[in-house]
Design a protein around this motif. Structure first.
Motif, PDB file in Angstrom:
ATOM      1  N   PHE A   1      38.412  83.670  27.583  1.00  0.00           N
ATOM      2  CA  PHE A   1      37.941  82.294  27.392  1.00  0.00           C
ATOM      3  C   PHE A   1      37.443  82.165  25.960  1.00  0.00           C
ATOM      4  O   PHE A   1      36.672  82.998  25.481  1.00  0.00           O
ATOM      5  N   ALA A   2      37.922  81.134  25.270  1.00  0.00           N
ATOM      6  CA  ALA A   2      37.509  80.888  23.892  1.00  0.00           C
ATOM      7  C   ALA A   2      37.026  79.449  23.760  1.00  0.00           C
ATOM      8  O   ALA A   2      37.561  78.532  24.393  1.00  0.00           O
ATOM      9  N   LEU A   3      36.013  79.272  22.915  1.00  0.00           N
ATOM     10  CA  LEU A   3      35.417  77.962  22.688  1.00  0.00           C
ATOM     11  C   LEU A   3      35.068  77.857  21.219  1.00  0.00           C
ATOM     12  O   LEU A   3      34.569  78.823  20.627  1.00  0.00           O
ATOM     13  N   TRP A   4      35.327  76.712  20.579  1.00  0.00           N
ATOM     14  CA  TRP A   4      35.005  76.567  19.168  1.00  0.00           C
ATOM     15  C   TRP A   4      34.630  75.131  18.832  1.00  0.00           C
ATOM     16  O   TRP A   4      35.030  74.188  19.525  1.00  0.00           O
ATOM     17  N   ILE A   5      33.844  74.995  17.779  1.00  0.00           N
ATOM     18  CA  ILE A   5      33.480  73.680  17.265  1.00  0.00           C
ATOM     19  C   ILE A   5      33.164  73.815  15.784  1.00  0.00           C
ATOM     20  O   ILE A   5      32.593  74.821  15.347  1.00  0.00           O
ATOM     21  N   ASP A   6      33.579  72.841  14.994  1.00  0.00           N
ATOM     22  CA  ASP A   6      33.157  72.774  13.598  1.00  0.00           C
ATOM     23  C   ASP A   6      32.976  71.310  13.207  1.00  0.00           C
ATOM     24  O   ASP A   6      33.456  70.399  13.890  1.00  0.00           O
ATOM     25  N   ASP A   7      32.249  71.075  12.151  1.00  0.00           N
ATOM     26  CA  ASP A   7      31.939  69.721  11.696  1.00  0.00           C
ATOM     27  C   ASP A   7      32.171  69.648  10.194  1.00  0.00           C
ATOM     28  O   ASP A   7      31.439  70.258   9.409  1.00  0.00           O
ATOM     29  N   GLU A   8      33.211  68.916   9.811  1.00  0.00           N
ATOM     30  CA  GLU A   8      33.523  68.714   8.404  1.00  0.00           C
ATOM     31  C   GLU A   8      32.697  67.518   7.911  1.00  0.00           C
ATOM     32  O   GLU A   8      33.050  66.367   8.128  1.00  0.00           O
ATOM     33  N   MET A   9      31.579  67.808   7.257  1.00  0.00           N
ATOM     34  CA  MET A   9      30.633  66.779   6.825  1.00  0.00           C
ATOM     35  C   MET A   9      30.863  66.464   5.348  1.00  0.00           C
ATOM     36  O   MET A   9      30.811  67.355   4.500  1.00  0.00           O
ATOM     37  N   THR A  10      31.125  65.187   5.052  1.00  0.00           N
ATOM     38  CA  THR A  10      31.441  64.763   3.696  1.00  0.00           C
ATOM     39  C   THR A  10      30.287  63.965   3.110  1.00  0.00           C
ATOM     40  O   THR A  10      29.893  62.927   3.664  1.00  0.00           O
ATOM     41  N   PHE A  11      29.746  64.468   2.013  1.00  0.00           N
ATOM     42  CA  PHE A  11      28.683  63.812   1.264  1.00  0.00           C
ATOM     43  C   PHE A  11      29.267  63.409  -0.087  1.00  0.00           C
ATOM     44  O   PHE A  11      29.183  64.176  -1.052  1.00  0.00           O
TER      45      PHE A  11
ATOM     46  N   PHE B   1      36.916  70.404  17.868  1.00  0.00           N
ATOM     47  CA  PHE B   1      36.399  71.194  18.979  1.00  0.00           C
ATOM     48  C   PHE B   1      37.555  71.581  19.875  1.00  0.00           C
ATOM     49  O   PHE B   1      38.597  70.905  19.903  1.00  0.00           O
ATOM     50  N   GLY B   2      37.382  72.653  20.602  1.00  0.00           N
ATOM     51  CA  GLY B   2      38.465  73.087  21.460  1.00  0.00           C
ATOM     52  C   GLY B   2      38.064  74.229  22.366  1.00  0.00           C
ATOM     53  O   GLY B   2      36.997  74.839  22.205  1.00  0.00           O
ATOM     54  N   ALA B   3      38.925  74.511  23.327  1.00  0.00           N
ATOM     55  CA  ALA B   3      38.696  75.596  24.278  1.00  0.00           C
ATOM     56  C   ALA B   3      40.044  76.111  24.760  1.00  0.00           C
ATOM     57  O   ALA B   3      41.061  75.403  24.697  1.00  0.00           O
ATOM     58  N   ARG B   4      40.042  77.353  25.224  1.00  0.00           N
ATOM     59  CA  ARG B   4      41.274  77.948  25.748  1.00  0.00           C
ATOM     60  C   ARG B   4      40.941  78.905  26.881  1.00  0.00           C
ATOM     61  O   ARG B   4      40.042  79.753  26.755  1.00  0.00           O
ATOM     62  N   LEU B   5      41.651  78.761  28.006  1.00  0.00           N
ATOM     63  CA  LEU B   5      41.659  79.742  29.085  1.00  0.00           C
ATOM     64  C   LEU B   5      42.993  80.468  29.018  1.00  0.00           C
ATOM     65  O   LEU B   5      44.051  79.821  29.021  1.00  0.00           O
ATOM     66  N   HIS B   6      42.957  81.779  28.980  1.00  0.00           N
ATOM     67  CA  HIS B   6      44.169  82.547  28.688  1.00  0.00           C
ATOM     68  C   HIS B   6      44.189  83.822  29.521  1.00  0.00           C
ATOM     69  O   HIS B   6      43.157  84.473  29.726  1.00  0.00           O
ATOM     70  N   THR B   7      45.366  84.176  29.989  1.00  0.00           N
ATOM     71  CA  THR B   7      45.584  85.453  30.670  1.00  0.00           C
ATOM     72  C   THR B   7      46.829  86.107  30.086  1.00  0.00           C
ATOM     73  O   THR B   7      47.835  85.432  29.851  1.00  0.00           O
TER      74      THR B   7
END
Length: 759
Positions: free
Chosen positions: A440-450, A396-402
């Protein structure tokens, strides 16, 4: 990003947090590895587990051929297309899977995980690009595993990894000298120091220089003797420092500052069809005023903390500043007539005479002065946990940028008489404006291992608030610099704004069949954002849906990757970068790009007990890149204009192939690399030859090229290695670009000798 290798429960994490204030953990600190910053891929081993297609250019690959041209380094990478411009890679034009490659503006470019384009949102065209010869590696991520990186997500991401701080006292130097007085020098010195109570410190001092007289020659003219000084020089020092304090929790503070001073006697102007074939290294006398000068400052401060083995965070404050002025011949003006663009002057006898310094005309040399800043704060985290039998690796992550770009253009008008002599000079204000973006950028991912299957859904959000301050200038031609400055001071401004919001989802998978073979694939949405001027004018975001499916194999002597991909574009953006045009980008409609990539590495002697190595590789990309509607408007500054359903996208070749063979035994090493690209076209109408009209000399065929490079090394002792090589071994020449203003050829055969020292 860097993957955590241990999985602790939340109770263990809480226990570690409770010990945060305890400084009596020196023994534990000494037993731990250094806490590394987060990366896009990580290592060669991590490539095999990617849920999408990627490539890691290693230090050995960069140094083997002694290249500072990123275009040549990327020749081996499937699915990545380049358009050469100056012969040295100083102005890279990189495309990933068919996105427009002009100035690499549709690729997310980073250095050490920090956006590196001068103004990634307001003006993403890469008039600055990191120099690959000073890098330790380059990470290229394609396909469906890139929702973590933006703002440009259509094709992929390229992350340059700079020289790391050495773990031990270390001095390295590499120095070569070659054709056209070309010098490449890279040296660094650093160490990591353990203390009894304060923790671990590390530092790095680096110097990089690359310069050449250039391989082109400027024609003489009246009052001008001509010149063979058409080269460049770049000087880049860098400093890094980190501190890992003596605490129970692993944490790291890291600072980097780098500086670039670049100067190139480079031009936008090409040649006629006859000259580019017969005298490809020629430059016309009228281009003698052309020069590009830049300065760039890049810096970051990172804080990394790993509260426990299943949780890590990285926060980075960054600031980049870039200034440039590209003085370039833009137009030819004849008495009583409107200025004639150089791309059409190349096809007109009067225009060509003025370019060659044998006829009259006013030479309008534009100073494309720009000032850029980009700064912000970004945060990224990694958390691993279990739910039942499913392992989760959540990023997960976020960025404030100008960022902003401030344009301050003016023209020098040189009055040239019928003999080619300059008999007068005037000045003219051209264009003044400022474009700024808060993002403004926001992201999330979930690496799910079965078990053997890993599925990674993710989503990215991008918000951009655009602002344009457009100047109204007095463009009256004046006779003195003082009058020009007075007109500049009198500029008035009008402000306008626009906002964009985009959600960018994706999902990918990786299935490991037996530790040697895995299957991967995915679907993701891609976007390319217009700049403030274009967005305010009504231009939409370019959108695409990308699909890929592939397989990998690895053993002791073979590694292979095979991938099929398809990208469906809507609202494709017609770039205005690198064409000399100041107008906004526009939407061009629909396009489809699909293809097949293959990469095989093989060493028949690996694992067989031989004391030598014979590394072999083959890389191939086949691509179909076509427009799916008619594109009108924009004239010669829109190279997509003139396309119809089924027209090929300019500068995307059907075939790109690379292969190589090496030999290493004892102190000796030698490598032969081959690269081939098939022909393509310079404009959307796929014209085979230029003609007087909107496109002029930008239209026509781009030649297929087959090039061989030879490099060799000899270890004189454990500290010194001798180096020698020849690039473009058989001196193959051909047209590699018709942008910015007319056809130009690739660089011919060059050679170098030098040495590498490690102490």
């Amino acid at each position: 990003m860097k993957r955590l290798t241990k999985r602790w429960g939340l109770a263990a994490c809480a226990g570690m947090l409770a010990l945060a204030g305890n400084a009596g953990a020196q023994d534990a600190l000494e037993s731990l590895d250094s806490l590394d910053t987060l990366t896009v891929i990580g290592s060669l081993e991590d490539v095999f587990a990617l849920p999408g297609s990627g490539y890691l250019v290693t230090t050995d690959e960069i140094r083997q051929s002694n290249q500072n041209n990123i275009n040549r380094v990327l020749a081996k990478v499937p699915g990545v297309y380049v358009r050469e411009e100056d012969g040295y890679g100083n102005f890279p034009n990189i495309s990933i899977r068919g996105g427009d490659g002009t100035r690499s503006e549709k690729v997310t470019m980073m250095e050490d995980g920090i956006l590196t384009s001068p103004a990634p949102y307001s003006a993403p065209a890469a008039y600055y690009s990191p120099k690959v010869a000073r890098m330790s590696s380059v990470e290229i991520l394609k396909g469906s595993s890139q929702v973590r990186y933006g703002p440009q997500t259509t094709g992929g991401v390229i992350n340059y990894i700079s020289t790391p701080v050495p773990v031990d006292h270390n001095f390295y130097t590499r120095n070569t000298y070659g054709t056209d007085n070309t010098i490449l020098s890279h040296s660094y010195y650093g160490d990591t120091i353990e203390t009894e109570n304060a923790g671990r410190f590390g530092y790095l001092l680096e110097l990089f220089y690359n310069g050449s007289d250039g391989y082109r020659e400027i024609d003489p003219g009246a009052g001008y003797a001509g010149s063979d000084d058409t080269g460049f020089q770049v000087f880049e020092p860098m400093f890094k420092f980190f501190w890992e304090p003596d605490t129970a929790i692993r944490q790291r503070f890291e600072f980097k500052y780098g500086y670039t001073d670049f100067d190139a006697d480079e031009t936008y102007v090409g040649l006629t069809e006859a000259d580019v074939q017969n005298t490809p290294d020629r430059r016309y006398a009228a281009t003698r005023f052309d020069n590009m000068a830049t300065e760039q400052h890049r810096s970051y401060f990172k804080y990394l903390v790993e509260p426990c083995d299943n949780l890590s965070f990285e926060t980075a404050l960054y600031y980049n500043r870039f200034e440039r002025n590209w003085r370039k011949l833009d137009d030819i003006e004849f008495p009583g007539g409107a200025p004639q663009d150089v791309r059409n002057a190349l096809l007109d006898p009067n225009g060509l005479a003025a370019l060659q310094g044998t006829g009259p005309g006013n030479l309008i040399v534009r100073s494309n002065a720009r000032e850029y800043e980009a700064y912000g704060i970004q945060f990224a985290g990694q958390w691993q946990f279990q739910t039942g039998t499913v392992n989760h690796d959540v990023g997960f992550g976020a960025r404030l940028h100008t960022d902003y770009v401030e344009r301050d253009q003016y023209d020098d008008v040189y009055n040239q008489d019928g003999t080619g002599a300059i008999v007068g000079q005037q000045y003219q204000l051209n264009n003044v404006r400022r474009q700024e973006t808060d993002a403004f950028a926001l992201w999330i991912d979930d690496e799910m291992t079965f078990g053997s299957l890993t599925v990674t859904p993710g989503i990215r959000y991008e918000n951009a608030s655009f602002d344009q301050r457009d100047g109204t200038e007095d463009k009256t031609r004046v006779n003195t610099p003082q009058e020009l400055l007075a007109n500049r001071a009198a500029v008035t401004y009008t402000d306008s704004e626009a906002d964009l919001d985009e959600f960018i989802p994706g999902i990918s998978f990786n299935y490991d069949t037996d530790g040697m073979v895995n299957v991967f694939g995915g679907v993701h949405k891609g976007i390319a954002m217009p700049g403030p001027r274009s967005a305010i004018g009504g231009t939409d975001v370019e959108e695409s849906i990308g699909y890929e499916l592939g397989a990998r194999y690895q053993s002791s002597c073979v590694s292979a990757e095979f991938v099929g991909f398809f990208t469906d574009f809507e609202n494709i953006l017609n770039t205005n970068a690198g064409t000399g045009n100041g107008s906004a980008a526009t939407n061009g409609g629909e396009a489809e790009v699909w293809g097949f990539e293959a990469l095989v590495n093989y060493d028949p002697l690996a694992g067989r007990g031989f004391d030598m190595a014979v590394p072999l590789y083959v890389s191939a990309t086949w691509t179909s890149a076509e427009f799916k509607n008619t594109i009108n408007g924009g004239g010669g500054d829109n190279i997509y204009s003139g396309a119809v359903d089924g027209s090929s996208i300019p500068y995307i070749p059907e075939w790109k192939i690379a292969a190589g063979a090496g030999f290493r035994k004892g102190p000796w090493g030698a490598f032969l690399d081959m690269s081939f690209v098939s022909h393509t076209y310079g404009t959307g109408d796929n014209a085979a030859a230029p003609s007087v009209g909107a496109f002029g000399a930008r239209a026509g065929k781009i030649d297929s090229l087959l090039i061989f490079d030879l490099s060799s090394s000899y270890d004189l002792n454990e500290n010194i290695t001798l180096l020698a090589g020849v690039a473009n071994l058989f001196d193959e020449r051909g047209i590699v670009s018709r942008i910015p203003r007319g056809p130009r050829a690739n660089i011919g055969r060059t050679a170098y000798v030098g040495f590498e020292g490690k102490f």
